[in-house]
Design a protein around this motif. Structure first.
Motif, mmCIF file in Angstrom:
data_model
loop_
_atom_site.group_PDB
_atom_site.id
_atom_site.type_symbol
_atom_site.label_atom_id
_atom_site.label_comp_id
_atom_site.label_asym_id
_atom_site.label_seq_id
_atom_site.Cartn_x
_atom_site.Cartn_y
_atom_site.Cartn_z
ATOM 1 N N GLN A 88 -49.486 -39.698 -67.173
ATOM 2 C CA GLN A 88 -50.471 -38.909 -66.435
ATOM 3 C C GLN A 88 -49.946 -38.754 -65.010
ATOM 4 O O GLN A 88 -49.748 -39.755 -64.306
ATOM 5 C CB GLN A 88 -51.813 -39.624 -66.412
ATOM 6 C CG GLN A 88 -52.480 -39.716 -67.769
ATOM 7 C CD GLN A 88 -53.633 -40.682 -67.732
ATOM 8 O OE1 GLN A 88 -53.444 -41.897 -67.806
ATOM 9 N NE2 GLN A 88 -54.822 -40.165 -67.603
ATOM 10 N N VAL A 89 -49.692 -37.530 -64.627
ATOM 11 C CA VAL A 89 -49.135 -37.272 -63.303
ATOM 12 C C VAL A 89 -50.259 -36.805 -62.394
ATOM 13 O O VAL A 89 -50.936 -35.819 -62.687
ATOM 14 C CB VAL A 89 -48.035 -36.185 -63.369
ATOM 15 C CG1 VAL A 89 -47.460 -35.936 -61.981
ATOM 16 C CG2 VAL A 89 -46.941 -36.599 -64.348
ATOM 17 N N CYS A 90 -50.444 -37.520 -61.298
ATOM 18 C CA CYS A 90 -51.482 -37.120 -60.357
ATOM 19 C C CYS A 90 -51.025 -35.867 -59.625
ATOM 20 O O CYS A 90 -49.916 -35.816 -59.095
ATOM 21 C CB CYS A 90 -51.765 -38.238 -59.352
ATOM 22 S SG CYS A 90 -52.969 -37.700 -58.122
ATOM 23 N N ALA A 98 -46.125 -34.822 -52.108
ATOM 24 C CA ALA A 98 -45.054 -35.829 -52.175
ATOM 25 C C ALA A 98 -44.111 -35.622 -53.359
ATOM 26 O O ALA A 98 -43.171 -36.390 -53.526
ATOM 27 C CB ALA A 98 -45.676 -37.221 -52.233
ATOM 28 N N GLY A 99 -44.362 -34.609 -54.179
ATOM 29 C CA GLY A 99 -43.371 -34.321 -55.221
ATOM 30 C C GLY A 99 -43.860 -34.281 -56.663
ATOM 31 O O GLY A 99 -43.038 -34.235 -57.577
ATOM 32 N N ALA A 100 -45.170 -34.289 -56.884
ATOM 33 C CA ALA A 100 -45.669 -34.245 -58.262
ATOM 34 C C ALA A 100 -45.143 -33.044 -59.065
ATOM 35 O O ALA A 100 -44.824 -33.201 -60.252
ATOM 36 C CB ALA A 100 -47.200 -34.264 -58.271
ATOM 37 N N GLY A 115 -51.145 -31.709 -71.072
ATOM 38 C CA GLY A 115 -52.236 -31.591 -72.039
ATOM 39 C C GLY A 115 -51.737 -31.583 -73.472
ATOM 40 O O GLY A 115 -52.531 -31.498 -74.403
ATOM 41 N N ALA A 116 -50.421 -31.711 -73.643
ATOM 42 C CA ALA A 116 -49.863 -31.654 -75.001
ATOM 43 C C ALA A 116 -49.088 -32.939 -75.313
ATOM 44 O O ALA A 116 -48.853 -33.777 -74.441
ATOM 45 C CB ALA A 116 -48.950 -30.453 -75.131
ATOM 46 N N ALA A 127 -51.553 -33.730 -66.563
ATOM 47 C CA ALA A 127 -51.714 -33.660 -65.103
ATOM 48 C C ALA A 127 -53.162 -34.046 -64.827
ATOM 49 O O ALA A 127 -54.067 -33.598 -65.528
ATOM 50 C CB ALA A 127 -51.438 -32.247 -64.621
ATOM 51 N N VAL A 128 -53.359 -34.909 -63.854
ATOM 52 C CA VAL A 128 -54.723 -35.333 -63.538
ATOM 53 C C VAL A 128 -55.004 -35.120 -62.055
ATOM 54 O O VAL A 128 -54.087 -34.990 -61.252
ATOM 55 C CB VAL A 128 -54.970 -36.826 -63.900
ATOM 56 C CG1 VAL A 128 -54.874 -37.029 -65.392
ATOM 57 C CG2 VAL A 128 -54.009 -37.755 -63.163
#
Ligand code: FES
Length: 165
Positions: A88-90, A98-100, A115-116, A127-128
């Motif tokens: 889960q990437v913030c 910062a680079g997400a 989501g997959a 992605a959250v």
């Protein structure tokens, strides 16, 4: 990747519980807000585990069977993580800056879209929104652990390690 350089220090609390509490409080812990609360919980945790559902039932003063019934009725709720590994990437503002986006790009290129779940069932990507640990940006929750200041290189190394082609 989960080594001492990237894992959140033990002193850093996982703020997701606090954020879920805030979401319930916004709705005055009303049982009528069950669907909104379940959405918030899934957004934060990625899926609705049995302990999470029990906690929501307790806080909203609803029978656990009702909470489980609603969570299973709607197809957009997941009761378990789909892939073997769960990233889960913030993408909240601090993490985004910062680079997400570069982290999402790595995951999308090597695994699947947000989501997959990858076709081999190895990795689920999501992605959250802000998880309340902005000091760790960019933050990634990897199999339930918060990792701090993750770089694309570290992410690539971890994907190599778990056998993602
Ligand atoms: S923006 Fe990522 S933790 Fe807040």
């Amino acid at each position: 990747m989960p080594d001492s350089t990237t894992a959140a220090p033990p002193s850093v609390r996982d703020n997701r519980e606090k954020m879920l509490e805030r979401a319930m409080s916004r709705h005055q812990y009303s049982g009528d807000a069950l669907i909104e609360v379940l959405h918030a919980a899934q957004e934060l945790y990625g899926y609705l585990s049995p302990p999470l559902l029990r906690m929501i039932a307790r806080k909203l003063k609803l029978p656990p069977s009702r909470v489980l019934g609603v969570a299973t009725f709607y197809h957009f709720f997941s009761l378990k993580p789909k892939g073997e590994h769960f990233f889960q990437v913030c993408t909240g503002t601090a993490c985004y800056v910062a680079g997400a986006p570069a982290l999402i790009e790595v995951l999308e290129r090597r695994c699947c879209k947000s989501g997959a779940t990858s076709p081999d069932g190895k990795v689920t990507v999501q992605a959250v929104r802000c998880i309340g640990s902005c000091g760790l940006a960019p933050a990634v929750i990897y199999d339930g652990r918060i990792l701090a200041r993750v770089t694309p290189d570290q992410l690539n190394q971890e994907l190599d390690r778990i056998g993602v082609p």
